[in-house]
Enzyme design. Structure first.
Site, PDB file in Angstrom:
ATOM      1  N   ASP A  62       5.410   3.237  -4.773  1.00 40.54           N
ATOM      2  CA  ASP A  62       6.794   3.231  -4.342  1.00 40.54           C
ATOM      3  C   ASP A  62       7.848   2.852  -5.460  1.00 40.54           C
ATOM      4  O   ASP A  62       7.644   1.507  -5.579  1.00 40.54           O
ATOM      5  CB  ASP A  62       6.611   2.381  -3.096  1.00 40.54           C
ATOM      6  CG  ASP A  62       8.489   2.233  -2.663  1.00 40.54           C
ATOM      7  OD1 ASP A  62       8.964   1.239  -3.071  1.00 40.54           O
ATOM      8  OD2 ASP A  62       8.718   3.193  -2.178  1.00 40.54           O
ATOM      9  N   PRO A 109       4.558  -0.135   7.352  1.00 38.52           N
ATOM     10  CA  PRO A 109       4.445  -0.135   6.072  1.00 38.52           C
ATOM     11  C   PRO A 109       5.645  -0.814   5.436  1.00 38.52           C
ATOM     12  O   PRO A 109       6.725  -0.579   5.405  1.00 38.52           O
ATOM     13  CB  PRO A 109       4.203   1.104   5.440  1.00 38.52           C
ATOM     14  CG  PRO A 109       4.284   2.171   6.633  1.00 38.52           C
ATOM     15  CD  PRO A 109       4.761   1.260   7.881  1.00 38.52           C
ATOM     16  N   ASP A 123      10.624  -1.591   7.104  1.00 35.81           N
ATOM     17  CA  ASP A 123       9.739  -0.424   7.395  1.00 35.81           C
ATOM     18  C   ASP A 123       9.811   0.853   6.747  1.00 35.81           C
ATOM     19  O   ASP A 123      10.710   1.478   7.253  1.00 35.81           O
ATOM     20  CB  ASP A 123       9.854  -0.292   9.018  1.00 35.81           C
ATOM     21  CG  ASP A 123       8.724   0.483   9.598  1.00 35.81           C
ATOM     22  OD1 ASP A 123       8.562   0.460  10.893  1.00 35.81           O
ATOM     23  OD2 ASP A 123       7.817   1.325   8.664  1.00 35.81           O
ATOM     24  N   HIS A 124       8.859   0.846   5.835  1.00 38.47           N
ATOM     25  CA  HIS A 124       9.050   2.126   4.944  1.00 38.47           C
ATOM     26  C   HIS A 124       9.025   3.615   5.804  1.00 38.47           C
ATOM     27  O   HIS A 124       9.225   4.454   4.866  1.00 38.47           O
ATOM     28  CB  HIS A 124       7.950   2.053   3.868  1.00 38.47           C
ATOM     29  CG  HIS A 124       8.593   2.348   2.501  1.00 38.47           C
ATOM     30  ND1 HIS A 124       9.445   3.365   2.460  1.00 38.47           N
ATOM     31  CD2 HIS A 124       8.094   2.431   1.254  1.00 38.47           C
ATOM     32  CE1 HIS A 124       9.820   3.750   1.366  1.00 38.47           C
ATOM     33  NE2 HIS A 124       9.011   3.107   0.408  1.00 38.47           N
ATOM     34  N   ARG A 125       8.465   3.470   6.960  1.00 41.47           N
ATOM     35  CA  ARG A 125       8.425   4.670   7.521  1.00 41.47           C
ATOM     36  C   ARG A 125       9.748   5.017   7.799  1.00 41.47           C
ATOM     37  O   ARG A 125       9.992   6.452   8.059  1.00 41.47           O
ATOM     38  CB  ARG A 125       7.507   4.586   9.024  1.00 41.47           C
ATOM     39  CG  ARG A 125       6.048   3.906   8.758  1.00 41.47           C
ATOM     40  CD  ARG A 125       5.382   3.947  10.043  1.00 41.47           C
ATOM     41  NE  ARG A 125       6.055   2.846  10.803  1.00 41.47           N
ATOM     42  CZ  ARG A 125       5.808   2.351  11.974  1.00 41.47           C
ATOM     43  NH1 ARG A 125       5.095   3.170  12.790  1.00 41.47           N
ATOM     44  NH2 ARG A 125       6.470   1.491  12.714  1.00 41.47           N
TER      45      ARG A 125
END
Lengths: 474, 528
Positions: free
Chosen positions: B187, B308, B499-501
């Site tokens: 990322d 995540p 929350d990387h989602r």
């Protein structure tokens, strides 16, 4: 009701001293409850007297006779003579020892034993009729009742059991001479077990079955192995034929069957054994007086604490429904007694193992692959053929397999189907695995004694994981 | 004529479902074998679904845009010929129950195995205990392999039910393993934060692997280095199974050793590389992991393994804020309110949330919808003797500085005295945690799940800063400042976990920048 009849009282009344009833009575007494056990026939019920124990005694005896005769391959030459009377008397000795044991255990635990036939008078009272002229009857009031009256063989039209020509399983186990020929009606587990026994003892056995396969209810590959071994023993199978009637002819009888198209066949034999199933004994109990309901087949529906629709009346064993197995009855009896005593007991087993004492034996527990799939699991299956088992080959018994069904993602063992010598014992390990929530890895990683049949269980688990050593992985 | 049902075939890579992007045929159309009839999208690519037969389209069963599980019938063909052709098995059949219940978690590793209804995997002894304790075993979360319920789980459930399930607090303390060097996160936007948190996350994640492929030499190496092969992070696969190479073992072992050394240094006890068990002496104390501590733990784990996490770090010059607050503090004190920095931060955060609504959201996994919350209920993590609690200030957007201040101190006091009600800790939409109050600059706050973001505040410290411009005069120190001059300024560090989602790194950075603007120049808050 007899005028002036004074009822005796008990905290727990158990009707029927089979495996469900005597276990319930002993457990209830152990838990400090005043317990009365009513039995009209023999302690130990069908299982000890007319079912499991005598049939397994004869299975063993017939195995010995057969093995001795067939051991030439191993360099043993013998021509055993079967003394049926001697065999039955040995079997009776075993049965007597066990039923005597049950009676002693009941007494030692303080269970009041009453002989007679019980019938409900109302919700809190039974009348017990004693056998024999002038023996009278008595009333027993109870706080809790446990119905464990078991089951009896189903009769079919035109084949009334007479004990001479038309035999029930009970009669077949008490024969004192070996019939030269026998027609067995029904290829379920009782017909297959007894058919095998008689074939091994030297009787010509013909099996007629209305359905189109032996051992309905078992998977095809399971039933096929047993059937093909039975055919090797000389048993002749006729599927798709229903027993129609019979008549005396010469020294024996002729049994007539009819297939779906109306074609009639005739089979001559000395006797006919009718083994088409068992039905619950609930019709003699006057259950209406107690308000206990039965379903259309006569079973008493119960909940997970063995309770019937009447709060203080419980039902265990065959009367409580399928599967009709002694070990299920024992568990239910124990739970009923504990629930009555206020213990946090319940029927929460995950599976009931079952065994068929054919040749080879069948042991099953839990789900088949299809059942697991239907239940929403993603089943994986591992199998170990007995021909790859060193121990099986040293027993000259290479037919069959151990199959394990597990849930793919979690590895939990869900079921097993075993066709093998001692399958009835082998299934215990996988029953424990299911109850404990063990995974394939748990089973596979457990060291098993070599050389034993139980290694096949470990191998099947490894096979399901794709790393079996002694078989090709699927 | 015969009909032929066609099931969505296995689209590869172990995927269990695909979205029907569109149909290339209509009912009644004639098709030939291998002619594409639909386009299906997996998370990797759009693939064409070919017809398995020559015939006509009788019925289309799935709509464009629908997500269909592998194995479900999507189209029915009518074919020439006598008997209904059996479709060859394609892929594994999807059991109905599982298809409905299974929640797919991207990344796989932590996927929850759904158990068909009514089936609980537990030993008879655990079942009996559950009955004794009056616990419905179906509600107990199992900690054993595959979620097997043990006696300890049953007891914990029974005890937990009595105590406050209250705390849903995030853990602001720095992650163990934060110092462990591991493979870099892929990322980009998450930069430093992601890098630091990645090994810890993946180490835990892969610890659940039950089988790992590796060469014998690698296994020996792992044994020598005292490393559990199943815990070594890896992206590689062989035959669909995770595969670990020697370099990964070495990297992981080093990271572990480093982390252990850091731990050891921190507690000033056991020397590096020695497992704590060996040093467990008679005087060691064992504290039961129960009640709130356990609830916090479970909540943390749930958040960490579900969302995540990526943490975005920055620092902000709050010299102006320090000045403003010290002026206002006296005014507030006159009104009986002790003014901290927190109300300013809350105001700044709320203002920024208005602009970046995704930071004020929750992810409804079941409905597959992101819920943009219209309330601004800001939770503030409070360290108490019992553990972390997160009181929530409702409608923070509608409250003035003094009101925020007094309400906050009220709630904090209640939390510390454990008189706070459950309701006062529920309904939060965004959480702030102030780990700087104890000291420390950066950390990886764990999101107060199911929220999607949490802002951690470091300590305000005087630091040398290069002042680039004095156009506003605001940054003037001693009346003059030259561009590029290093001057002492008050600086606060920020750590925003997302929350990387739901939220991308760029958005996280933009949000943080906006918060920083408000904190740099608190007068802007007057406009809010």
């Amino acid at each position: 009701m007899v005028v002036g009849d004074i009822a005796t009282g008990t905290e727990v009344l158990v009707v029927g001293a089979g495996p469900g009833g005597y276990v319930a009575a002993i457990r209830a007494a152990q838990l400090g409850l005043d317990t009365t056990l009513v039995e009209r026939d023999a302690y130990g019920g069908t299982c000890l007297n007319y079912g499991c124990i005598p049939s397994k005694a004869l299975v063993t005896a017939s195995d010995v006779a057969y093995a001795a005769r067939e051991a030439e391959e191993m360099g043993i030459h013998a021509d055993p003579a079967v003394d049926m009377k001697g065999m039955v008397s040995w079997k009776d000795g075993v049965v007597d020892q066990l039923t005597g044991g049950v009676e002693k255990l009941c007494k030692a635990n303080g269970v009041n034993l009453v002989e007679g036939t019980a019938e409900f008078a109302d919700e809190r009272k039974v009348r017990v009729a004693h056998d024999g002229e002038g023996q009278g009857s008595e009333s027993i009031e109870f706080e809790h009742a446990i119905i464990s009256t078991g089951s009896r063989p189903v009769q079919i039209p035109n084949f009334e059991f007479d004990g001479e020509y038309v035999l029930s399983s009970r009669h077949a186990l008490a024969l004192d001479t070996l019939p030269e020929s026998l027609v067995v009606v029904g290829a379920g587990y009782i017909g297959m077990e007894l058919g095998t026994v008689f074939a091994k003892l030297g009787t010509d056995v013909t099996v007629v079955e209305m359905l189109d396969s032996a051992l309905p209810g078992y998977e095809d590959d399971v039933a096929r192995i047993v059937r093909s071994r039975a055919e090797d023993l000389g048993i002749e199978f006729h599927f798709g034929e229903a027993a129609k009637d019979w008549e005396r002819s010469g020294d024996g009888i002729t049994v007539r069957t009819e297939d779906g198209e109306g074609t009639v066949s005739e089979f001559g034999a000395e006797k006919v054994l009718v083994a088409v199933g068992r039905s619950p004994v609930t019709d003699t109990l006057n259950l209406e007086a107690a308000g206990v309901e039965t379903d259309e087949r006569g079973f008493v529906p119960t909940d997970d604490r063995a309770r019937t629709n009447v709060e203080h009346v419980y039902a265990v064993g065959d009367v409580a429904g399928e599967p009709m197995l002694a070990h299920k009855a024992m568990k239910e009896g124990q739970v009923a007694a504990e629930v009555i005593a206020g213990e946090p007991s319940a029927l929460d087993y995950q599976s009931v193992p079952a065994a068929v004492f054919t040749d080879p034996e069948i042991g099953t527990v839990g789900m088949t692959e299809a059942e697991a799939e239907e239940a929403g699991f993603e089943p994986v299956v591992g199998q170990m053929p007995m021909r790859a088992s060193g121990r099986a080959l040293t027993m000259n018994e290479g037919d069959g397999f151990v199959r394990i069904v597990a849930d793919g993602p979690s590895g939990f063992v869900l079921g097993a189907q075993i066709v093998a010598p001692e399958a009835s014992e082998l299934v215990a390990e996988l029953t424990l695995a299911i109850e404990m929530g063990a995974t394939l890895e748990d089973v596979a990683a457990t060291i098993h004694v070599h050389p034993t049949l139980s290694e096949a269980v470990m191998e099947a688990a490894e096979n399901a994981q794709g790393h079996a050593i002694h078989t090709l992985n699927r | 004529m015969a009909t032929r049902e066609f099931k969505l075939p296995d689209v590869g890579e172990g995927l269990t479902e695909a979205e029907i992007v569109g149909w290339l045929v209509e009912e009644g159309d004639a098709v030939t074998e291998d002619q594409p009839v639909a386009e299906a999208e997996t998370d990797k690519a759009v693939v064409e679904v070919p017809s398995p037969v020559d015939g006509t389209v009788k019925e289309i069963r799935a709509e464009a845009g629908e997500v269909v599980p592998v194995g479900e019938v999507i189209i029915v063909f009518e074919t020439e010929g006598g008997e209904a052709a059996e479709e060859p098995e394609t892929g594994r059949p999807e059991p109905e129950a599982a298809a409905g219940a299974a929640e797919e978690v991207p990344g796989g590793g932590t996927e929850e195995v759904s158990t068909p209804e009514g089936r609980v995997f537990a030993a008879p002894s655990a079942r009996r205990l559950a009955r004794e304790l009056g616990v419905d075993i179906a509600e107990v979360e199992g900690s054993g392999p595959g979620g097997r319920v043990g006696e300890a789980d049953v007891r914990a459930h029974a005890e937990g039910a009595g105590e406050a399930e209250a705390s849903q607090a995030p853990e602001p303390e720095a992650e163990r393993g934060g110092s462990a060097a591991g493979r870099a996160s892929d990322d980009g936007a998450g930069a430093g934060g992601a890098d630091v948190s990645a090994p810890a996350a993946s180490a835990v994640e892969v610890a659940e692997r039950d089988r790992t492929l590796a060469a014998p030499a690698t296994r020996r190496l792992a044994e020598e280095r005292g490393v559990d092969l199943n815990a070594v992070p890896t992206d590689e696969e062989r035959d669909g199974r995770p595969f670990v190479a020697p370099e990964q073992v070495v990297a992981y072992a080093e990271a572990q050793e480093e982390a252990q050394a850091a731990d050891a240094a921190a507690i000033g006890a056991a020397p590096a590389g020695v497992s704590p068990e060996r040093y467990e002496a008679a005087e060691d104390e064992r504290v039961p992991y129960r009640g709130i501590r356990r609830t916090i733990g479970a909540q943390m784990a749930r958040s960490k393994y579900t969302a995540p996490h990526v943490t975005h770090h920055d620092e902000v010059d709050v010299t102006e804020l320090v000045a403003v607050r010290s002026e206002l503090k006296e005014v507030a004190a006159e009104r009986g309110v002790s003014l901290t920095y927190m109300p300013f931060v809350i105001r700044a955060v709320v203002a920024a949330l208005r602009e970046f609504p995704y930071l004020n959201s929750t992810l409804d996994e079941e409905a597959e919808e992101i819920v943009l919350r219209k309330d601004y209920n800001v939770g503030v993590a409070v360290a108490t003797d019992a553990g972390l609690m997160v009181p929530v200030i409702r409608n923070a957007d509608r409250k003035g500085m003094l009101r925020l201040s007094s309400e906050l101190s009220d709630l904090v006091e209640k939390a510390r005295e454990r008189t706070i009600s459950r309701e006062e800790m529920q309904g939060g939409t965004f959480t702030i945690t102030n780990f700087g109050a104890i000291g420390g600059e950066y950390a990886t706050p764990i999101i107060n799940y199911p929220e999607t973001a949490i802002l951690g505040l470091g300590a305000i410290k005087k630091k040398p800063r290069v002042v680039e411009s004095d156009a506003s005069g605001a940054h003037r120190e001693n009346g003059t400042a030259v561009s590029g001059e290093v001057v002492p300024r008050y600086v606060m560090t920020l750590s925003l976990s997302i929350d990387h989602r739901v939220i991308d790194g760029a958005q996280a950075a933009a949000f943080t920048n906006r918060v920083m603007e408000y904190l740099e120049d608190p007068s802007l808050l007057l406009l809010e």
